[in-house]
Design a protein around this motif. Structure first.
Motif, PDB file in Angstrom:
ATOM      1  N   MET A  47      15.533  31.471  36.645  1.00 49.57           N
ATOM      2  CA  MET A  47      15.549  30.330  37.557  1.00 49.57           C
ATOM      3  C   MET A  47      14.128  29.948  37.974  1.00 49.57           C
ATOM      4  SD  MET A  47      17.004  27.982  39.252  1.00 49.57           S
ATOM      5  CE  MET A  47      16.172  26.867  40.365  1.00 49.57           C
ATOM      6  N   ASP A  48      13.370  30.955  38.459  1.00 47.97           N
ATOM      7  CA  ASP A  48      12.002  30.668  38.876  1.00 47.97           C
ATOM      8  C   ASP A  48      11.167  30.153  37.718  1.00 47.97           C
ATOM      9  OD1 ASP A  48      12.456  31.271  41.419  1.00 47.97           O
ATOM     10  OD2 ASP A  48      11.477  33.226  41.423  1.00 47.97           O
ATOM     11  N   GLU A  49      11.427  30.735  36.554  1.00 49.83           N
ATOM     12  CA  GLU A  49      10.680  30.307  35.387  1.00 49.83           C
ATOM     13  C   GLU A  49      10.959  28.832  35.102  1.00 49.83           C
ATOM     14  OE1 GLU A  49       9.708  32.386  31.113  1.00 49.83           O
ATOM     15  OE2 GLU A  49      11.798  32.010  31.608  1.00 49.83           O
ATOM     16  N   LEU A  50      12.210  28.437  35.238  1.00 47.97           N
ATOM     17  CA  LEU A  50      12.576  27.046  34.980  1.00 47.97           C
ATOM     18  C   LEU A  50      12.003  26.120  36.055  1.00 47.97           C
ATOM     19  CD1 LEU A  50      16.286  27.332  33.755  1.00 47.97           C
ATOM     20  CD2 LEU A  50      14.181  27.159  32.407  1.00 47.97           C
ATOM     21  N   ALA A  51      12.078  26.539  37.308  1.00 47.68           N
ATOM     22  CA  ALA A  51      11.531  25.714  38.390  1.00 47.68           C
ATOM     23  C   ALA A  51      10.016  25.557  38.219  1.00 47.68           C
ATOM     24  CB  ALA A  51      11.849  26.338  39.742  1.00 47.68           C
ATOM     25  N   GLN A  52       9.360  26.636  37.812  1.00 48.46           N
ATOM     26  CA  GLN A  52       7.917  26.566  37.565  1.00 48.46           C
ATOM     27  C   GLN A  52       7.617  25.599  36.422  1.00 48.46           C
ATOM     28  OE1 GLN A  52       5.482  28.298  39.483  1.00 48.46           O
ATOM     29  NE2 GLN A  52       4.235  26.786  38.420  1.00 48.46           N
ATOM     30  N   ALA A  53       8.470  25.624  35.401  1.00 46.23           N
ATOM     31  CA  ALA A  53       8.283  24.717  34.262  1.00 46.23           C
ATOM     32  C   ALA A  53       8.417  23.264  34.697  1.00 46.23           C
ATOM     33  CB  ALA A  53       9.292  25.044  33.156  1.00 46.23           C
ATOM     34  N   VAL A  54       9.312  23.012  35.686  1.00 45.08           N
ATOM     35  CA  VAL A  54       9.450  21.641  36.194  1.00 45.08           C
ATOM     36  C   VAL A  54       8.139  21.193  36.849  1.00 45.08           C
ATOM     37  CG1 VAL A  54      10.601  20.181  37.905  1.00 45.08           C
ATOM     38  CG2 VAL A  54      11.949  21.759  36.506  1.00 45.08           C
ATOM     39  N   LEU A  55       7.570  22.065  37.688  1.00 44.59           N
ATOM     40  CA  LEU A  55       6.296  21.724  38.342  1.00 44.59           C
ATOM     41  C   LEU A  55       5.198  21.491  37.311  1.00 44.59           C
ATOM     42  CD1 LEU A  55       5.904  23.997  41.507  1.00 44.59           C
ATOM     43  CD2 LEU A  55       6.420  21.564  41.362  1.00 44.59           C
ATOM     44  N   ASN A  56       5.113  22.384  36.318  1.00 44.54           N
ATOM     45  CA  ASN A  56       4.086  22.236  35.284  1.00 44.54           C
ATOM     46  C   ASN A  56       4.269  20.928  34.512  1.00 44.54           C
ATOM     47  OD1 ASN A  56       3.353  24.771  36.103  1.00 44.54           O
ATOM     48  ND2 ASN A  56       4.061  25.828  34.266  1.00 44.54           N
ATOM     49  N   SER A  57       5.528  20.576  34.252  1.00 42.56           N
ATOM     50  CA  SER A  57       5.809  19.338  33.513  1.00 42.56           C
ATOM     51  C   SER A  57       5.371  18.121  34.316  1.00 42.56           C
ATOM     52  CB  SER A  57       7.307  19.208  33.216  1.00 42.56           C
ATOM     53  OG  SER A  57       7.788  20.373  32.614  1.00 42.56           O
ATOM     54  N   LEU A  58       5.646  18.171  35.629  1.00 43.75           N
ATOM     55  CA  LEU A  58       5.262  17.039  36.475  1.00 43.75           C
ATOM     56  C   LEU A  58       3.741  16.854  36.459  1.00 43.75           C
ATOM     57  CD1 LEU A  58       7.631  17.393  39.561  1.00 43.75           C
ATOM     58  CD2 LEU A  58       7.619  15.574  37.838  1.00 43.75           C
ATOM     59  N   THR A  59       3.001  17.944  36.555  1.00 41.25           N
ATOM     60  CA  THR A  59       1.538  17.862  36.525  1.00 41.25           C
ATOM     61  C   THR A  59       1.055  17.301  35.192  1.00 41.25           C
ATOM     62  OG1 THR A  59       1.479  19.841  37.890  1.00 41.25           O
ATOM     63  CG2 THR A  59      -0.583  19.161  36.874  1.00 41.25           C
ATOM     64  N   ALA A  60       1.535  17.909  34.096  1.00 37.24           N
ATOM     65  CA  ALA A  60       1.080  17.484  32.770  1.00 37.24           C
ATOM     66  C   ALA A  60       1.486  16.037  32.515  1.00 37.24           C
ATOM     67  CB  ALA A  60       1.656  18.407  31.704  1.00 37.24           C
ATOM     68  N   GLY A  61       2.728  15.690  32.846  1.00 38.96           N
ATOM     69  CA  GLY A  61       3.214  14.334  32.612  1.00 38.96           C
ATOM     70  C   GLY A  61       2.410  13.297  33.380  1.00 38.96           C
ATOM     71  N   SER A  62       2.019  13.649  34.616  1.00 32.52           N
ATOM     72  CA  SER A  62       1.237  12.715  35.431  1.00 32.52           C
ATOM     73  C   SER A  62      -0.137  12.471  34.813  1.00 32.52           C
ATOM     74  CB  SER A  62       1.061  13.272  36.843  1.00 32.52           C
ATOM     75  OG  SER A  62       2.321  13.505  37.430  1.00 32.52           O
ATOM     76  N   LEU A  63      -0.726  13.536  34.283  1.00 35.44           N
ATOM     77  CA  LEU A  63      -2.026  13.394  33.622  1.00 35.44           C
ATOM     78  C   LEU A  63      -1.890  12.556  32.350  1.00 35.44           C
ATOM     79  CD1 LEU A  63      -5.021  14.234  33.526  1.00 35.44           C
ATOM     80  CD2 LEU A  63      -4.316  16.209  32.170  1.00 35.44           C
TER      81      LEU A  63
END
Lengths: 315, 296
Positions: free
Chosen positions: B1-17
């Motif tokens: 679960m935490d791994e997936l939630a962390q992946a969401v945050l990482n995706s948001l950062t990368a996607g924004s860039l």
């Protein structure tokens, strides 16, 4: 007797220039004759270098068999790449083939079991087995040969063979249809010829030359790693064929000597800018980029080509 | 679960860039039908403007968020006058344009390397700083500069959307993307619109450069290494479409972060983006939101 006993730095430069002449000849077949704007030619260079090295060094295959196997694998890969991408519009084809080259380089970095990754891989059979034996037997007859001379001679014999084979192939009916495909796809199809197949064959032939160049690169480097297969290799090839003129064969050889040899590899021996090495290297590639821009802008037909070639390349 | 939630945050950062870079690339394509291979190196230029300000001149990085967009926009407009307009007037074909962009990309990258050297450099910022409440409440890592990337990207891209929807410039840009002849005969000032498109594209990618410099680090191939991923965002979303580029950026970022968990090898993250791009080109070359006309 001394036969190329000391070839010096220019001998090493000439070897690299020859390797790029073969590499660029492949690009010339694809871009200049097939009209396929392949921005991932370095992928086939990589396949040639790695396939032949892995087969020879790890699986005991002979040098000639390994080289031919590398070329064959590259041709198969070229057809596989061609099948989906040749239907794409020009700039998508460029982006996709560029991505293909980068994917292969990523694989070469990451699949350490196969390629030894960033640490690099050795291709010393040619330098050790062949050259050492050759020099020893020649020395017995009092002939001294530089250890880099055999590859220099072999490379330039192959440059002539590749140029001649390409020149002859383009004068066969196959070559004439290929040119027609580039100039007017629809007309060729109306004559019942499969334009797509001709382009795929041009890709495959170009890939074979790139793979041959890759094997020679591996032998010349002795130790090489994925960092030698960045997209800049493809673009150096483009600078060569554009400067020579699209479609030209012997112009390509001459431009490989002038651009890869005299300018990129050789300028450290004739140009003293007084700058540190790293800055001088940057300056060299700034000149390459600028030269490409100037040629494209002011002389798109190159030195030896005709203006119609560049226009036809857009169809 | 935490791994997936962390992946969401990482995706948001990368996607924004990615989105900041992708929108500019797609706007230039839409207006000029030009695939700008120098776009990645323009991002690098922005990152090094940040380096000059923050490290060499010892000024606050905040200044770079203004200076980098201005410098890169000026560079982009300069290329329009020196390179692209003369080339269009000369009636250049597709291969000529592609190779011109490659030549420009090489020249810019090695000019940057000439000036700043080939090493990896870091801004003088604490880029290990994380947002405390995200860590305390959810046990997840969100870097300060990651959050900044998400916020800046959101604000700026809403601004771009308003510009496209509400202003004369935006209308002209959309008109040129749709149909050049029709736009010109309707009185759109092509030259002026093209110049402003370059300025906007340069400003956006310059800003992306500073954010990339803060969240990754600074080196001469920073932008070139991101370029194919940015192409992937643009193509997946639909080339020529600004909203498509935005959508495509998050699609690519989420696919990379989640599929890399499946592949279980971080090093294949960029490769995943390329593969998705190739698949989209084969199945639906106009992408998710693109028009068929833009790809023909």
């Amino acid at each position: 007797m001394e036969l190329l006993a000391e070839i010096g730095p220019w001998g090493a430069v000439a070897t690299v220039a020859g390797i790029y002449a073969i590499f660029a000849m492949g690009l010339q077949v694809q871009v200049g004759h097939g009209g396929v704007d392949n921005f991932g030619q370095v992928a086939f260079f990589l396949i040639g270098a790695y396939a032949s090295t892995i087969l020879v060094e790890q699986h005991g295959m002979g040098l000639v068999a390994g080289t031919l196997a590398g070329m064959a694998i590259a041709m198969v890969a070229a057809v596989i790449v061609a099948l989906p991408t040749l239907r794409l519009r020009g700039d998508f084809l460029a982006i996709t083939t560029l991505a293909f080259g980068e994917i292969l380089r990523n694989v070469a970095v990451n699949e350490r079991g196969l390629t030894k990754g960033s640490a690099g891989i050795d291709a010393f059979t040619f330098r050790i087995d062949i050259v050492r034996e050759l020099r020893r037997s020649l020395r017995d007859q009092d002939i001294l040969v530089d250890r880099l001379a055999p590859l220099l001679i072999l490379t330039w014999v192959l440059v002539l063979v590749v140029a001649l084979v390409t020149w002859l192939l383009l004068r066969t009916p196959w070559g004439r249809v290929l040119r027609a495909v580039r100039e007017d796809d629809a007309a060729v199809r109306a004559l019942g010829k499969n334009a797509f197949a001709y382009r795929a064959q041009a890709m495959a032939l170009g890939a074979a030359w790139a793979a041959l160049a890759g094997t020679l690169y591996a032998w010349n480097q002795v130790h090489f790693s994925p960092s030698g297969f960045e997209p800049i290799v493809t673009f150096a090839g483009f600078v060569i064929i554009i400067a020579a003129g699209l479609g030209t064969i012997w112009g390509t050889v001459l431009m490989a000597i002038l651009i890869q040899g005299v300018l990129i590899e050789g300028s450290r021996y004739w140009l003293d800018t007084g700058l540190p090495n790293a800055q001088e290297a940057s300056l060299r590639y700034m000149v390459v980029g600028l030269a490409l821009m100037l040629i494209v802008r002011f002389r798109p037909q190159g030195l030896f080509g005709s203006r119609a070639e560049m226009a036809a390349a857009d169809e | 679960m935490d791994e997936l939630a962390q992946a969401v945050l990482n995706s948001l950062t990368a996607g924004s860039l990615y989105a900041l870079a992708a929108v500019g690339l797609t706007l230039v394509y839409g207006v000029l039908r030009l695939t700008n291979f120098a776009h990645g190196d323009m991002l690098t230029l922005g990152a090094y403007v940040g380096y000059a300000i923050n490290v060499q001149w010892n000024l606050p990085l905040a200044l770079a968020f203004v200076a980098a967009p201005v410098v890169v926009a000026a560079f982009a407009v300069g290329t329009e006058y020196v390179v692209w307009r003369p080339l269009r007037r000369a009636g250049a074909g597709l291969l000529q344009k592609l190779l011109m962009a490659i030549g420009l990309a090489l020249f810019l990258r090695y000019a940057i390397q000439f000036v700043w050297g080939g090493d990896r450099d870091f801004y003088e910022i604490d880029n290990t700083a994380t947002i405390a409440w995200v860590r305390d409440a959810f046990d997840l890592t969100l870097g300060f500069y990651d959050l900044l990337t998400i916020v800046i990207s959101l604000v700026v891209l809403v601004g771009v959307a308003l510009l496209l929807a509400r202003t004369l410039l935006g209308t002209s840009m959309r008109a040129l993307s749709d149909d050049v002849d029709l736009a010109e005969s309707s009185g759109v000032d092509t030259d002026r619109t093209v110049v402003w498109t370059w300025a906007l594209s340069g400003a956006l990618v310059g800003l992306a450069g500073v954010l990339a410099g803060a969240t990754i680090n600074v080196y001469p191939t920073l932008g070139w290494d991101l370029l194919l991923t940015i192409f992937a965002c643009v193509i997946v979303g639909g080339i020529g479409s600004a909203y498509g580029a935005l959508l495509g950026s998050y699609v690519i970022a989420f696919s990379q972060e989640f599929l890399v968990l499946v592949v279980d090898d971080q090093r294949y993250k960029t490769t995943i983006g390329f593969v998705i791009m190739v698949l989209v080109l084969l199945v639906r070359p106009q992408g998710i939101l693109g028009s068929k006309r833009a790809v023909n």
